[in-house]
Write an enzyme that holds these catalytic residues in place. Structure first.
Site, short mmCIF file in Angstrom:
data_model
loop_
_atom_site.label_atom_id
_atom_site.label_comp_id
_atom_site.label_asym_id
_atom_site.label_seq_id
_atom_site.Cartn_x
_atom_site.Cartn_y
_atom_site.Cartn_z
N ARG A 58 0.85 -1.20 0.00
CA ARG A 58 0.00 0.00 0.00
C ARG A 58 0.88 1.25 0.00
O ARG A 58 0.57 2.25 -0.63
CB ARG A 58 -0.96 0.00 1.21
CG ARG A 58 -1.79 1.28 1.29
CD ARG A 58 -3.06 1.19 2.15
NE ARG A 58 -2.95 0.34 3.30
CZ ARG A 58 -2.21 0.59 4.39
NH1 ARG A 58 -1.51 1.71 4.47
NH2 ARG A 58 -2.17 -0.26 5.39
N TYR A 118 -15.27 17.95 -15.83
CA TYR A 118 -15.76 16.58 -15.85
C TYR A 118 -16.86 16.41 -14.79
O TYR A 118 -16.70 16.87 -13.65
CB TYR A 118 -14.58 15.64 -15.58
CG TYR A 118 -14.98 14.21 -15.40
CD1 TYR A 118 -15.61 13.51 -16.43
CD2 TYR A 118 -14.76 13.55 -14.20
CE1 TYR A 118 -16.00 12.19 -16.25
CE2 TYR A 118 -15.13 12.23 -14.03
CZ TYR A 118 -15.76 11.56 -15.06
OH TYR A 118 -16.13 10.28 -14.88
N ASP A 190 -6.44 19.81 -14.41
CA ASP A 190 -6.77 18.46 -14.85
C ASP A 190 -6.32 18.38 -16.31
O ASP A 190 -6.90 18.99 -17.20
CB ASP A 190 -8.28 18.22 -14.72
CG ASP A 190 -8.68 16.79 -15.08
OD1 ASP A 190 -7.97 16.17 -15.90
OD2 ASP A 190 -9.71 16.31 -14.57
N LYS A 215 -7.54 7.24 -19.37
CA LYS A 215 -7.82 7.75 -20.70
C LYS A 215 -6.58 7.60 -21.60
O LYS A 215 -6.17 6.50 -21.86
CB LYS A 215 -8.31 9.19 -20.59
CG LYS A 215 -9.36 9.40 -19.47
CD LYS A 215 -10.67 8.71 -19.71
CE LYS A 215 -11.62 8.72 -18.52
NZ LYS A 215 -11.89 10.01 -17.90
C1 PLP Z 1 -12.44 10.47 -16.68
C2 PLP Z 1 -12.03 11.78 -16.15
C3 PLP Z 1 -11.78 11.94 -14.78
C4 PLP Z 1 -12.01 10.85 -13.76
O1 PLP Z 1 -11.12 9.79 -13.92
P1 PLP Z 1 -11.49 8.27 -13.52
O2 PLP Z 1 -10.23 7.56 -13.89
O3 PLP Z 1 -12.68 7.87 -14.33
O4 PLP Z 1 -11.77 8.26 -12.07
C5 PLP Z 1 -11.34 13.19 -14.35
N1 PLP Z 1 -11.17 14.20 -15.20
C6 PLP Z 1 -11.40 14.08 -16.53
C7 PLP Z 1 -11.19 15.24 -17.43
C8 PLP Z 1 -11.85 12.86 -17.05
O5 PLP Z 1 -12.09 12.74 -18.35
#
Ligand code: PLP
Length: 396
Positions: A58, A118, A190, A215
């Protein structure tokens, strides 16, 4: 922790080289060229407290360490040779990464957030952090006067997402960072849509970068993960402590999959961007499409800022059709694009944000238009993607 063992070694190398090598040297024990998946929860100690840098998974695992070094290296500002090396902390999802960043605030603190983020980020802020005492305002970050007006004595953080999911709005990171600095705010970006290949927020003045590695970084729709990267040592320590103390850490397999994805990230982003340009251009010629949202188009409102702060415009294209029903019917007619949530994989995906990824913002101030269709343009032959788009939009 041995996590720092080769950080900075690839500082002078280009991004494609760092993507393949940073943190990913041959395994010291065996010479394995690929980073091994250390599928273990614990590590033998040769005396009490005596170990090679890992005691319990962890807190740290060599596969995850490699991923964290690679992520940090990708966000390194190439011009900042003398500056602090960024450090990365990997999480089990993008939202776990967002949570780690927001938990550094305290009850009563206030966050200015983009009014176009998001949906899951908004939901976490509104339904997890707000009930525990954080205050926030969702503001159009394209309007610097509105941002300045929203800053209160208790404001601690400016939360930026650019380009945004799903409207592809572009915000000026350097201008926002300058304004935030006047008020002592931590600037978080982000960077999921752009990835470090197209945009390096730390070089533009941001303090912290968050990613959903689910992503483009993972890139193959086979893993859920997240990351936080910062060159601020105190924040890096706080995120690492949070990861260990709360435990939303990725397993070694997931870390391995993201690492493998990162190796081809620069190559994939070039191909995603080239295909998106062709799809966006073709979409603009279709009678059923009212508006094409892709920052690479000269008439996109954020084009000039994107041209300045990005190295390419990415693989996400959103379309506005006649109305909600038309948009939903078109989504269901695609055959090469798969109707599914998520984005950034090698395969093209289509979705209806208002009913799918952003349903959680439905009755909020940041609700997305119901006539919107979001495309994640993949790496199939662009001619096939364009033919699929044509038949899906022309169907009515
Ligand atoms: C998908 C996404 C998230 C969240 O990520 P997860 O891996 O699904 O928890 C945050 N910000 C953006 C811009 C996203 O496209």
């Amino acid at each position: 922790m041995c996590a720092e063992r080769d950080s900075g070694d690839w500082r002078d190398a280009g991004l494609a080289t760092r993507a393949i090598h940073a943190g990913q040297g041959p395994d010291p024990a065996t010479g394995a060229v690929m980073t091994p998946v250390y599928q273990t929860s614990t590590f033998a100690q040769h005396g009490v407290g005596g170990h090679a840098g890992w005691d319990y998974a962890r807190a740290g695992n060599p596969t995850r360490d490699a991923l964290e070094l690679a992520l940090a290296s990708l966000e390194q500002d190439p011009a900042d040779q003398g500056g602090a090396s960024p450090r990365g902390v990997a999480f089990s999802s993008g939202l776990a990464a967002c949570d780690a960043v927001l938990r550094q605030l305290r009850p009563g603190d206030h966050v200015v957030m983009a009014d176009d983020v998001y949906g899951g980020t908004y939901r976490q802020m509104a339904r997890v952090h707000q009930p525990w005492g954080l205050a926030f305002d969702a503001v159009d970050l394209g309007d610097l006067d509105a941002v300045a007006a929203a800053i209160r004595p208790t404001t601690r953080m400016l939360w930026v997402e650019t380009p945004t999911n799903p409207l592809l709005t572009v915000f000026d990171i350097a201008a926002l960072a300058e304004l935030a600095a006047e008020h002592g705010l931590t600037v978080v970006v982000d960077n999921t849509f752009a990835t470090p290949v197209l945009q390096q927020p730390l070089a533009l003045g941001a303090d912290v970068v968050v990613h959903s590695t689910t992503k483009y970084l993972g890139g193959h729709s086979d893993v859920v993960g997240g990351a936080v990267v910062t060159a601020n040592d105190a924040l890096a320590e706080a995120y690492r402590f949070h990861a260990t103390a709360v435990g939303a850490v990725p397993g070694p397999w997931d870390a391995f999959l993201v690492l493998r994805g990162i190796k081809t990230l620069p190559l994939r982003l070039r191909a995603h961007g080239a295909a998106a340009e062709r799809v966006a251009t073709a979409a603009g010629e279709l009678a059923g499409v009212r508006e094409v949202l892709w920052p690479g188009l000269a008439d996109h409102p954020g084009h000039a800022v994107a041209a300045r702060q990005m190295h390419g415009y990415g693989g996400m294209v959103s379309l506005r059709l006649a109305d909600a029903e038309t948009a939903k019917r078109a989504c269901a007619r695609f055959a090469v694009f798969t109707l599914a949530e998520s984005l950034g994989g090698v395969e093209s995906l289509v979705e209806h944000p208002a009913a799918m990824t952003h349903a959680s913002t439905g009755d909020s101030p940041i609700a997305v238009p119901e006539d919107l269709v979001r495309l994640s343009v993949g790496l199939e032959d662009p001619d096939d993607l364009i033919a699929d788009l044509r038949q899906a939009v022309a169907g009515d």
